[in-house]
Scaffold this motif. Structure first.
Motif, PDB file in Angstrom:
ATOM      1  N   LEU A 291       0.832  -1.197   0.000  1.00  0.00           N
ATOM      2  CA  LEU A 291       0.000   0.000   0.000  1.00  0.00           C
ATOM      3  C   LEU A 291       0.871   1.253   0.000  1.00  0.00           C
ATOM      4  O   LEU A 291       1.963   1.268   0.590  1.00  0.00           O
ATOM      5  N   PRO A 292       0.402   2.318  -0.653  1.00  0.00           N
ATOM      6  CA  PRO A 292       1.141   3.586  -0.600  1.00  0.00           C
ATOM      7  C   PRO A 292       1.220   4.119   0.826  1.00  0.00           C
ATOM      8  O   PRO A 292       0.396   3.769   1.686  1.00  0.00           O
ATOM      9  N   VAL A 293       2.222   4.958   1.054  1.00  0.00           N
ATOM     10  CA  VAL A 293       2.382   5.634   2.339  1.00  0.00           C
ATOM     11  C   VAL A 293       2.257   7.132   2.091  1.00  0.00           C
ATOM     12  O   VAL A 293       2.941   7.685   1.220  1.00  0.00           O
ATOM     13  N   VAL A 294       1.368   7.797   2.830  1.00  0.00           N
ATOM     14  CA  VAL A 294       1.195   9.244   2.686  1.00  0.00           C
ATOM     15  C   VAL A 294       1.593   9.912   3.995  1.00  0.00           C
ATOM     16  O   VAL A 294       1.442   9.333   5.079  1.00  0.00           O
ATOM     17  N   MET A 295       2.112  11.136   3.888  1.00  0.00           N
ATOM     18  CA  MET A 295       2.586  11.839   5.070  1.00  0.00           C
ATOM     19  C   MET A 295       2.537  13.340   4.854  1.00  0.00           C
ATOM     20  O   MET A 295       2.233  13.819   3.753  1.00  0.00           O
ATOM     21  N   THR A 296       2.852  14.079   5.911  1.00  0.00           N
ATOM     22  CA  THR A 296       2.902  15.533   5.829  1.00  0.00           C
ATOM     23  C   THR A 296       4.234  15.979   5.236  1.00  0.00           C
ATOM     24  O   THR A 296       5.210  15.227   5.204  1.00  0.00           O
ATOM     25  N   ALA A 297       4.276  17.244   4.797  1.00  0.00           N
ATOM     26  CA  ALA A 297       5.521  17.795   4.260  1.00  0.00           C
ATOM     27  C   ALA A 297       6.599  17.832   5.326  1.00  0.00           C
ATOM     28  O   ALA A 297       7.783  17.600   5.047  1.00  0.00           O
ATOM     29  N   LYS A 298       6.216  18.119   6.548  1.00  0.00           N
ATOM     30  CA  LYS A 298       7.187  18.153   7.643  1.00  0.00           C
ATOM     31  C   LYS A 298       7.792  16.779   7.876  1.00  0.00           C
ATOM     32  O   LYS A 298       9.011  16.637   8.051  1.00  0.00           O
ATOM     33  N   ASP A 299       6.962  15.726   7.849  1.00  0.00           N
ATOM     34  CA  ASP A 299       7.478  14.375   8.055  1.00  0.00           C
ATOM     35  C   ASP A 299       8.389  13.950   6.916  1.00  0.00           C
ATOM     36  O   ASP A 299       9.377  13.230   7.120  1.00  0.00           O
ATOM     37  N   ALA A 300       8.083  14.379   5.704  1.00  0.00           N
ATOM     38  CA  ALA A 300       8.885  13.978   4.556  1.00  0.00           C
ATOM     39  C   ALA A 300      10.319  14.480   4.661  1.00  0.00           C
ATOM     40  O   ALA A 300      11.235  13.868   4.105  1.00  0.00           O
ATOM     41  N   GLU A 301      10.532  15.584   5.377  1.00  0.00           N
ATOM     42  CA  GLU A 301      11.886  16.110   5.525  1.00  0.00           C
ATOM     43  C   GLU A 301      12.753  15.235   6.423  1.00  0.00           C
ATOM     44  O   GLU A 301      13.966  15.418   6.484  1.00  0.00           O
ATOM     45  N   LYS A 302      12.158  14.282   7.118  1.00  0.00           N
ATOM     46  CA  LYS A 302      12.909  13.435   8.046  1.00  0.00           C
ATOM     47  C   LYS A 302      13.275  12.090   7.441  1.00  0.00           C
ATOM     48  O   LYS A 302      13.628  11.161   8.164  1.00  0.00           O
ATOM     49  N   LEU A 303      13.208  11.982   6.113  1.00  0.00           N
ATOM     50  CA  LEU A 303      13.485  10.709   5.446  1.00  0.00           C
ATOM     51  C   LEU A 303      14.865  10.693   4.802  1.00  0.00           C
ATOM     52  O   LEU A 303      15.045  10.154   3.712  1.00  0.00           O
ATOM     53  N   ASP A 304      15.850  11.299   5.456  1.00  0.00           N
ATOM     54  CA  ASP A 304      17.188  11.373   4.884  1.00  0.00           C
ATOM     55  C   ASP A 304      17.728  10.001   4.480  1.00  0.00           C
ATOM     56  O   ASP A 304      18.384   9.855   3.447  1.00  0.00           O
ATOM     57  N   ALA A 305      17.473   8.992   5.289  1.00  0.00           N
ATOM     58  CA  ALA A 305      18.054   7.664   5.032  1.00  0.00           C
ATOM     59  C   ALA A 305      16.986   6.637   4.675  1.00  0.00           C
ATOM     60  O   ALA A 305      17.237   5.434   4.735  1.00  0.00           O
ATOM     61  N   VAL A 306      15.785   7.110   4.303  1.00  0.00           N
ATOM     62  CA  VAL A 306      14.674   6.203   4.000  1.00  0.00           C
ATOM     63  C   VAL A 306      14.143   6.525   2.609  1.00  0.00           C
ATOM     64  O   VAL A 306      13.929   7.692   2.275  1.00  0.00           O
TER      65      VAL A 306
END
Length: 336
Positions: A291-306
């Motif tokens: 399934l797709p994963v949806v998130m906020t713009a703020k959370d997306a900034e924390k995906l440096d290694a993901v």
């Protein structure tokens, strides 16, 4: 305070749980400390640095998310449209500059969110304007002046009194309001509600479920587009760029606001709430399905290694009333 305990305490503070009454003696001590600290700035015992350009502070008097960052982004865009050259200074909560680079930290999209914090990098992405992180706000402000900025926005700077300010804007969550109206640790307030009598304006995110302060403005957070985490492309809100249910991830101050927005957009979401500023691991975002994963713009900034090949960001923008924009422009006209 652990993340789990912190979240439970925050829910209790906004719900006025009876057990918080035992903490009222500590609240009295906290209020005395706040007043003592404030008085030292007011009587000149602690120095206030005043910039040679206008400074607008955006903050809140409560713990937990209020929608402050989208308003900062709107302010930055609006000021640019009015001919100003804005810059944003932030504490960078959740980040720590790497050894050697230090502060002030000039934030770009190449800056690790582990160094800058999630909100500053998000603001740099959304505005394209100079963003500086520095626990020493005056030092960060001076770094922005060197960039040619002629007006400064201090993000989450209400309690950082060392930086002088021309306008103070307080953002309040319309659904949660001021909780039980008590200060830490007996309630969610960073400062007594009397502080609102001193600020320039109060802006309420969403229709208030409480009696608002006199003269407060109400604004909305409006979804504007989807952004693919796989290739960065943008897509319109409708039709949805994915089909069927999704995993909805939120590590923000008020995750339920995000889940409610998704429901209003017709998204069938399986919610996963995390603490504010939570740094995600790949394992936490692996749910054993496609399934797709949806998130906020703020959370997306924390995906440096993901990496999320089927990840989507819901971009939102603040939409203040026209009369607030007019009031702001009038107040600033005398400061050019």
């Amino acid at each position: 305070m652990s993340h789990g305990l912190g979240e439970r305490w925050l829910q209790a503070a906004y719900g006025d749980a009876a057990w918080l009454r035992a903490l009222r003696p500590l609240e009295a001590l906290y209020r005395w400390v706040v007043e003592y600290r404030t008085s030292r700035y007011r009587n000149g015992r602690r120095r206030i640095w005043r910039a040679p350009v206008p400074v607008i502070v955006v903050g809140n008097v409560t713990l937990g998310g209020t929608g402050k960052s989208p308003l900062v982004a709107w302010l930055a865009r609006h000021l640019s449209e009015q001919g100003w050259r804005p810059g944003i200074v932030s504490r960078g909560y959740g980040g720590k500059a790497e050894q050697g680079a230090g502060y002030p930290l000039h934030v770009t999209l190449d800056t690790s969110s582990a160094h800058s914090g999630d909100e500053p990098r998000m603001l740099a992405r959304q505005t394209g304007l100079p963003v500086v992180v520095d626990p020493d706000r005056p030092r960060g402000a001076r770094a922005l002046l060197e960039k040619g900025c002629d007006i400064l926005l201090s993000d989450d700077g209400l309690q950082h009194l060392a930086l002088g300010r021309d306008l103070e804007l307080v953002v309040v969550d319309g659904r949660r309001g001021f909780g039980n109206g008590r200060c830490l640790p007996a309630g969610p307030l960073r400062e007594p509600l009397s502080r609102l009598d001193e600020v320039s304006a109060v802006l309420i995110n969403g229709e208030p479920a409480f009696v608002p302060p006199a003269g407060a403005w109400t604004f909305r957070l409006v979804p504007v587009r989807w952004r693919s985490l796989a290739d960065g492309t943008s897509h319109t809100l409708a039709p949805l760029p994915f089909h069927g249910p999704v995993h909805a991830v939120a590590g923000i101050g008020n995750p339920q606001r995000f889940f409610t927005t998704l429901a209003e957009l017709g998204v069938e979401a399986r919610p996963h709430a995390f603490p504010d500023h939570h740094r995600f691991t790949a394992q936490e975002l692996t749910f054993g399905d496609d399934l797709p994963v949806v998130m906020t713009a703020k959370d997306a900034e924390k995906l440096d290694a993901v990496t999320l090949e089927r990840g989507w960001v819901l971009e939102i923008e603040a939409e203040p009333p026209v009369d607030f924009a007019a009031w702001l422009d009038t107040r600033l006209s005398g400061l050019r």
